[in-house]
Scaffold this motif. Structure first.
Motif, short mmCIF file in Angstrom:
data_model
loop_
_atom_site.label_atom_id
_atom_site.label_comp_id
_atom_site.label_asym_id
_atom_site.label_seq_id
_atom_site.Cartn_x
_atom_site.Cartn_y
_atom_site.Cartn_z
N ALA A 1 0.80 -1.23 0.00
CA ALA A 1 0.00 0.00 0.00
C ALA A 1 0.84 1.28 0.00
O ALA A 1 0.51 2.23 -0.72
N PRO A 2 1.93 1.37 0.78
CA PRO A 2 2.75 2.59 0.73
C PRO A 2 3.38 2.84 -0.64
O PRO A 2 3.51 3.99 -1.07
N CYS B 1 0.51 6.94 -6.65
CA CYS B 1 -0.64 7.84 -6.72
C CYS B 1 -0.21 9.29 -6.53
O CYS B 1 -0.71 10.20 -7.21
N ILE B 2 0.71 9.53 -5.59
CA ILE B 2 1.23 10.88 -5.36
C ILE B 2 1.94 11.40 -6.61
O ILE B 2 1.79 12.57 -6.99
N MET B 3 2.69 10.53 -7.25
CA MET B 3 3.39 10.94 -8.48
C MET B 3 2.40 11.33 -9.57
O MET B 3 2.58 12.33 -10.27
N ALA B 4 1.34 10.54 -9.74
CA ALA B 4 0.32 10.84 -10.75
C ALA B 4 -0.40 12.15 -10.43
O ALA B 4 -0.68 12.96 -11.32
N ILE C 1 11.83 8.10 -10.48
CA ILE C 1 11.50 6.78 -9.92
C ILE C 1 11.58 6.78 -8.40
O ILE C 1 10.74 6.18 -7.72
N ARG C 2 12.57 7.47 -7.83
CA ARG C 2 12.75 7.47 -6.38
C ARG C 2 11.55 8.06 -5.63
O ARG C 2 11.38 7.82 -4.44
N HIS C 3 10.72 8.82 -6.33
CA HIS C 3 9.57 9.43 -5.68
C HIS C 3 8.49 8.42 -5.29
O HIS C 3 7.54 8.78 -4.60
N ILE C 4 8.64 7.18 -5.73
CA ILE C 4 7.71 6.13 -5.31
C ILE C 4 7.80 5.94 -3.79
O ILE C 4 6.85 5.46 -3.16
N LEU C 5 8.92 6.35 -3.20
CA LEU C 5 9.12 6.21 -1.76
C LEU C 5 8.38 7.28 -0.96
O LEU C 5 8.35 7.21 0.27
N LYS C 6 7.77 8.26 -1.64
CA LYS C 6 7.04 9.31 -0.94
C LYS C 6 5.91 8.76 -0.09
O LYS C 6 5.50 9.37 0.89
N GLY C 7 5.38 7.61 -0.49
CA GLY C 7 4.26 7.03 0.25
C GLY C 7 4.63 6.44 1.59
O GLY C 7 3.76 6.21 2.44
N PHE C 8 5.92 6.20 1.83
CA PHE C 8 6.34 5.54 3.07
C PHE C 8 6.15 6.41 4.30
O PHE C 8 6.07 5.90 5.42
N GLN C 9 6.07 7.73 4.13
CA GLN C 9 5.83 8.59 5.28
C GLN C 9 4.39 8.46 5.78
O GLN C 9 4.07 8.94 6.86
N PHE C 10 3.54 7.79 4.99
CA PHE C 10 2.14 7.57 5.38
C PHE C 10 1.85 6.08 5.54
O PHE C 10 0.70 5.65 5.40
N VAL D 1 -6.65 7.16 -0.62
CA VAL D 1 -5.20 7.16 -0.41
C VAL D 1 -4.62 8.57 -0.54
O VAL D 1 -3.75 8.98 0.26
N LEU D 2 -5.10 9.36 -1.50
CA LEU D 2 -4.60 10.72 -1.66
C LEU D 2 -5.16 11.66 -0.60
O LEU D 2 -4.51 12.66 -0.25
N LEU D 3 -6.34 11.39 -0.10
CA LEU D 3 -6.87 12.19 1.01
C LEU D 3 -5.99 12.04 2.24
O LEU D 3 -5.78 13.00 2.99
N ILE D 4 -5.48 10.84 2.45
CA ILE D 4 -4.56 10.61 3.57
C ILE D 4 -3.23 11.32 3.34
O ILE D 4 -2.73 12.03 4.22
N CYS D 5 -2.68 11.17 2.14
CA CYS D 5 -1.35 11.71 1.85
C CYS D 5 -1.35 13.22 1.66
O CYS D 5 -0.43 13.90 2.14
N GLU D 6 -2.34 13.74 0.96
CA GLU D 6 -2.32 15.16 0.63
C GLU D 6 -3.09 16.03 1.64
O GLU D 6 -2.68 17.14 1.94
N LYS D 7 -4.19 15.50 2.18
CA LYS D 7 -5.00 16.26 3.13
C LYS D 7 -4.75 15.87 4.58
O LYS D 7 -5.29 16.50 5.50
N ARG D 8 -3.95 14.81 4.80
CA ARG D 8 -3.64 14.33 6.15
C ARG D 8 -4.91 13.93 6.92
O ARG D 8 -5.07 14.21 8.10
N ILE D 9 -5.82 13.27 6.23
CA ILE D 9 -7.08 12.83 6.82
C ILE D 9 -6.94 11.41 7.34
O ILE D 9 -6.19 10.61 6.78
N THR D 10 -7.64 11.07 8.41
CA THR D 10 -7.55 9.75 9.02
C THR D 10 -8.11 8.67 8.08
O THR D 10 -8.94 8.98 7.21
N PRO D 11 -7.69 7.42 8.24
CA PRO D 11 -8.11 6.35 7.32
C PRO D 11 -9.62 6.20 7.15
O PRO D 11 -10.12 6.18 6.03
N MET D 12 -10.36 6.10 8.26
CA MET D 12 -11.79 5.89 8.14
C MET D 12 -12.49 7.10 7.53
O MET D 12 -13.38 6.96 6.67
#
Length: 269
Positions: free
Chosen positions: A106-107, A113-116, A127-136, A173-184
């Protein structure tokens, strides 16, 4: 002394308009722009997709091996000599392995998704930007776990409901990464927003399903175009629905860039 001046602005929609449906979203525009982004970023983005697929396949095989011991045992379900108990056990192992790879990867999926989304707001990626998801990692894995469980329950009631929820949760997934919203809450917001624009969103994802089917007929070769296109569809829909917050930083530099630098919350230009 820090002379940097920062100014934030929003590209696309926002949460309020997403939930009210008071904005324009056309499937034809989404598809056209997604294809343009796919062609424009093909050489830089496609290798990232290949990396994602290879890692997901590796995770799936490892998970399957932990269940069956020998992954090749999966082919026994096609043998006439296999009894129903053995077939059921193999199918359950495949489902568990599939569930495992989706949660564990998932990360990485979030990073793509962040890259797109970044392409949809004018950024270039590597390519290295695929790791951006690991902070979430934790919230994204929790969201994926909850989404899969809800889709599984819905699928037992009616297979179509599982497909619908997959589409309805597509922005989570982007709401979590970009808006910092909780999973549920990300799942609920995505569901409500998609329902407001169900027809154009369904049309866009229906085309994706058709393209996946056609690509499969040609031994999966077309996936090299279909997968980047799919992620760009997600990025554009998210941008138009919820918007992407960008920040312009004036560093006091000189032309040609006048010292300005633009970045998003999750992607540094």
């Amino acid at each position: 002394m820090n002379d940097n001046l920062e100014k934030e602005f929003n590209v696309g929609g926002n949460i309020e308009t997403a939930l009210s449906g008071q904005y324009e979203l056309k499937a034809s525009n989404i598809i056209k722009e997604a294809w343009q982004l796919t062609i424009k970023n093909f050489l830089s983005f496609s290798p990232t997709i290949v990396v994602l697929i290879l890692l997901q396949i590796t995770i799936f095989i490892v998970a399957l091996k932990m269940q069956l011991g020998d992954p090749s045992a999966i082919f026994k379900i096609f043998e006439d000599s296999a009894d129903s108990t053995q077939v059921q056990s193999i199918i359950e192992s495949v489902l568990i392995a599939n569930f495992s790879y989706e949660v564990i990867s998932a990360p990485l999926f979030a990073g793509v998704c962040i890259m797109a989304m970044s392409h949809a707001t004018g950024f270039k990626t590597q390519i290295r930007h695929i790791l951006k998801g690991f902070q979430f990692t934790i919230p994204v894995m929790l969201m994926t776990l909850m989404a899969l469980m809800l889709q599984g329950i819905a699928g037992m009631v009616l297979p179509f409901l599982s497909l619908y929820l997959s589409m309805a949760f597509s922005n989570a997934v982007l709401l979590i990464c970009e808006k910092r919203i909780t999973p549920m809450r990300s799942l609920l917001l995505s569901l409500r927003a998609v329902n407001k624009k169900i027809l154009p969103v369904t049309a866009a994802y229906a085309l994706i399903l058709l393209m996946f089917f056609v690509a499969a007929l040609f031994y999966g070769i077309g996936l090299i175009f279909v997968l980047p296109f799919y992620f760009h569809i997600k990025g554009i829909i998210y941008r138009d629905m919820f918007g992407v917050k960008l920040k312009v930083i004036n560093t006091g530099g000189n032309p040609p860039n006048n010292g300005n630098k633009t970045q998003s919350q999750v992607f540094d230009a």
